[in-house]
Motif scaffolding. Sequence first.
Motif, PDB file in Angstrom:
ATOM      1  N   LEU A 153       0.837  -1.210   0.000  1.00  0.00           N
ATOM      2  CA  LEU A 153       0.000   0.000   0.000  1.00  0.00           C
ATOM      3  C   LEU A 153       0.871   1.258   0.000  1.00  0.00           C
ATOM      4  O   LEU A 153       0.555   2.255  -0.651  1.00  0.00           O
ATOM      5  CB  LEU A 153      -0.915   0.011   1.240  1.00  0.00           C
ATOM      6  N   ARG A 156       2.677   1.631  -3.436  1.00  0.00           N
ATOM      7  CA  ARG A 156       1.749   2.174  -4.443  1.00  0.00           C
ATOM      8  C   ARG A 156       1.616   3.685  -4.270  1.00  0.00           C
ATOM      9  O   ARG A 156       1.559   4.428  -5.254  1.00  0.00           O
ATOM     10  CB  ARG A 156       0.377   1.509  -4.303  1.00  0.00           C
ATOM     11  N   VAL A 204       3.083  -9.229  -3.890  1.00  0.00           N
ATOM     12  CA  VAL A 204       1.843  -8.460  -3.774  1.00  0.00           C
ATOM     13  C   VAL A 204       2.128  -7.197  -4.575  1.00  0.00           C
ATOM     14  O   VAL A 204       3.031  -6.439  -4.212  1.00  0.00           O
ATOM     15  CB  VAL A 204       1.531  -8.105  -2.296  1.00  0.00           C
ATOM     16  N   SER A 205       1.431  -6.994  -5.665  1.00  0.00           N
ATOM     17  CA  SER A 205       1.764  -5.872  -6.539  1.00  0.00           C
ATOM     18  C   SER A 205       1.588  -4.575  -5.750  1.00  0.00           C
ATOM     19  O   SER A 205       0.646  -4.476  -4.959  1.00  0.00           O
ATOM     20  CB  SER A 205       0.867  -5.863  -7.784  1.00  0.00           C
TER      21      SER A 205
ATOM     22  N   TRP B  78      -3.581   0.600  -3.054  1.00  0.00           N
ATOM     23  CA  TRP B  78      -3.960  -0.816  -3.088  1.00  0.00           C
ATOM     24  C   TRP B  78      -2.769  -1.695  -3.474  1.00  0.00           C
ATOM     25  O   TRP B  78      -1.789  -1.228  -4.029  1.00  0.00           O
ATOM     26  CB  TRP B  78      -5.111  -1.044  -4.086  1.00  0.00           C
ATOM     27  N   GLY B  79      -2.891  -2.985  -3.138  1.00  0.00           N
ATOM     28  CA  GLY B  79      -1.900  -3.985  -3.535  1.00  0.00           C
ATOM     29  C   GLY B  79      -2.639  -5.274  -3.856  1.00  0.00           C
ATOM     30  O   GLY B  79      -3.540  -5.675  -3.110  1.00  0.00           O
ATOM     31  N   TRP B  80      -2.262  -5.914  -4.959  1.00  0.00           N
ATOM     32  CA  TRP B  80      -3.017  -7.088  -5.402  1.00  0.00           C
ATOM     33  C   TRP B  80      -2.388  -8.376  -4.869  1.00  0.00           C
ATOM     34  O   TRP B  80      -1.194  -8.603  -5.033  1.00  0.00           O
ATOM     35  CB  TRP B  80      -3.086  -7.141  -6.927  1.00  0.00           C
ATOM     36  N   TRP B  96      -5.751  -5.712  -1.122  1.00  0.00           N
ATOM     37  CA  TRP B  96      -5.765  -4.898   0.091  1.00  0.00           C
ATOM     38  C   TRP B  96      -5.858  -3.453  -0.370  1.00  0.00           C
ATOM     39  O   TRP B  96      -5.265  -3.091  -1.396  1.00  0.00           O
ATOM     40  CB  TRP B  96      -4.473  -5.091   0.889  1.00  0.00           C
ATOM     41  N   ALA B  97      -6.573  -2.624   0.367  1.00  0.00           N
ATOM     42  CA  ALA B  97      -6.713  -1.249  -0.106  1.00  0.00           C
ATOM     43  C   ALA B  97      -6.909  -0.296   1.056  1.00  0.00           C
ATOM     44  O   ALA B  97      -7.353  -0.688   2.138  1.00  0.00           O
ATOM     45  CB  ALA B  97      -7.899  -1.146  -1.065  1.00  0.00           C
ATOM     46  N   LEU B  98      -6.546   0.945   0.820  1.00  0.00           N
ATOM     47  CA  LEU B  98      -6.947   2.026   1.715  1.00  0.00           C
ATOM     48  C   LEU B  98      -8.173   2.642   1.078  1.00  0.00           C
ATOM     49  O   LEU B  98      -8.163   3.007  -0.109  1.00  0.00           O
ATOM     50  CB  LEU B  98      -5.814   3.040   1.877  1.00  0.00           C
ATOM     51  N   LEU B 109      -8.127   0.660   6.246  1.00  0.00           N
ATOM     52  CA  LEU B 109      -7.640  -0.559   5.614  1.00  0.00           C
ATOM     53  C   LEU B 109      -8.788  -1.544   5.438  1.00  0.00           C
ATOM     54  O   LEU B 109      -9.539  -1.812   6.377  1.00  0.00           O
ATOM     55  CB  LEU B 109      -6.563  -1.202   6.509  1.00  0.00           C
ATOM     56  N   HIS B 110      -8.947  -2.067   4.242  1.00  0.00           N
ATOM     57  CA  HIS B 110      -9.890  -3.165   4.031  1.00  0.00           C
ATOM     58  C   HIS B 110      -9.555  -3.862   2.719  1.00  0.00           C
ATOM     59  O   HIS B 110      -8.461  -3.644   2.186  1.00  0.00           O
ATOM     60  CB  HIS B 110     -11.348  -2.694   4.049  1.00  0.00           C
TER      61      HIS B 110
END
Lengths: 361, 152
Positions: A153, A156, A204-205, B78-80, B96-98, B109-110
């Motif tokens: 996160l 990014r 994890v991208s 986000w991260g995939w 995962w994302a903000l 975070l969720h």
Amino acid sequence: MSKIPATRQGHRPVAIVGFSQNHSVRSDSTSNEVEMLLPVIHDVFDRAGLTKDEIGFICSGSTDYLIGGPFSFVTALDAIGVWPPKSESHVEMDGAWALYEAFVRLQEGDLDTALVYGFGKSSLGDLDEIFNLQLDPYTMAPLHPDLVSLAALQARAVIDQGLGTEEDFARIAARSRRDAMNNPFAQIKRDDDVATLMSEPYLVSPLRRHCLPPISDGASAIILAAGEKAFDYAEHPAWITGIDHRIETHAFGARNLAVSTSTAKAGAIAGVGEGHVDVAELLTPFAHQELIVKAALGLADSVSINPSGGPLSANPLMSGGLNRLGEAAQAILDGRATRTVAHATGGPLLQQNLVCVLEGA
Amino acid sequence: MSESPEIFTSPHVLEFPYSRSTGPVIGSFLTALRDGVLIGIKGTGGKVIFPPTEYDPDTAEETSGIVNVGPGAVVTSWGWVNQPLKQHPLQHPFAWALIQPDGADTAMLHVVDAGSESAMATGMRVTAIFRPADERIGAMADLIAFVPEEAK
């Protein structure tokens, strides 16, 4: 009389006069924490040329969550053998903060020397589950995010805000691994080219494996000495001319993750920008974090960052920050540098940061 | 000895005989989740902090004034994850994302259940998916995921 540089905060001059670390390894299955520390403690005494009887104060940094048992830092004292009893303290933090406590203790003026050490066996447990416990217990921990996903996160955010690219991350990893080839204590030593690193799949991208630190078991120790006493133990003491640490909210969704306000604040108070910097040792375990901390400290491109290989080549938890202080000091102790900067971090995504400026006379 | 020895026994119950309060702010947030609603709280200068905290993270001033936010929201980072870990909330690929709900000034975070990485982008709009009302317990688990707004 030997010259002691002026301290930025008007504090009693304190110097790092000895540093020792052990070889970081993925899993030290033959030693417990005490056995891991013993050679490091003996070596740091040898390097500074003193004995435990000359030490006024002892402070350590470690976390019971790694070993999974309470008060493991008390057992660790067996590595020193403190008899007769000595004034001693511990922080449940990286050893860099133990050094900060020892530095503050020496300001009292009644003691002139301190031993600081940090140790951690990362190999004993599931680091994702252990470090989940430092997150907000109501809104974050129940989701069980892992360390890499959280770092993704932040990476990014760095990319989105135009502060770095995935290639920059790979360049940082390649440089760290290459520099580590000259560091006998490092764990990941390789001459990788950026194109090869970029061909790795995402973990994890936008993070690939090379953006991550290794998992390391390790320990390190530092001797501090105050005033003229420092010259008894080192020809070129590494004087702490500025040191500070700052913390931000644990609610990282309320921070701009691509910027480290706390590092910038601590760096300004420590006086990083008041002179040239030869070497900066930064505890930036994920490649993109080097860009964030470098910007927060205002370091020029000419500054040599993590010439030891840094945390991307060895990341012993709880002593990694102390290693940065030790490596930055060693450059001065060896006469290779005159002004260096060390940085340590704790908490999720660069939540808390310590910055120290070290100068030779 | 001919007689068997008398064995003394007494019951011993290992317990944790107290419950911890989540307090007026986090408690309100969790209660609202049970009701299928997202709430934030006003910090210094009227900024809406989400999830709500008892103090403003920048000024340390006490916060006050609960406000409803979302359920529509924006992904701020986000991260995939291609291979979920066993402890992750979803067991198929997800992000995962903000997530910053409409009306809030900070993010939470969720996870985003988007199907594929190509559906993800910073700034994309998502909306909250809750568990059915009778399964909600007033915890983060009440919120299953966020999904792309057009997919709902």
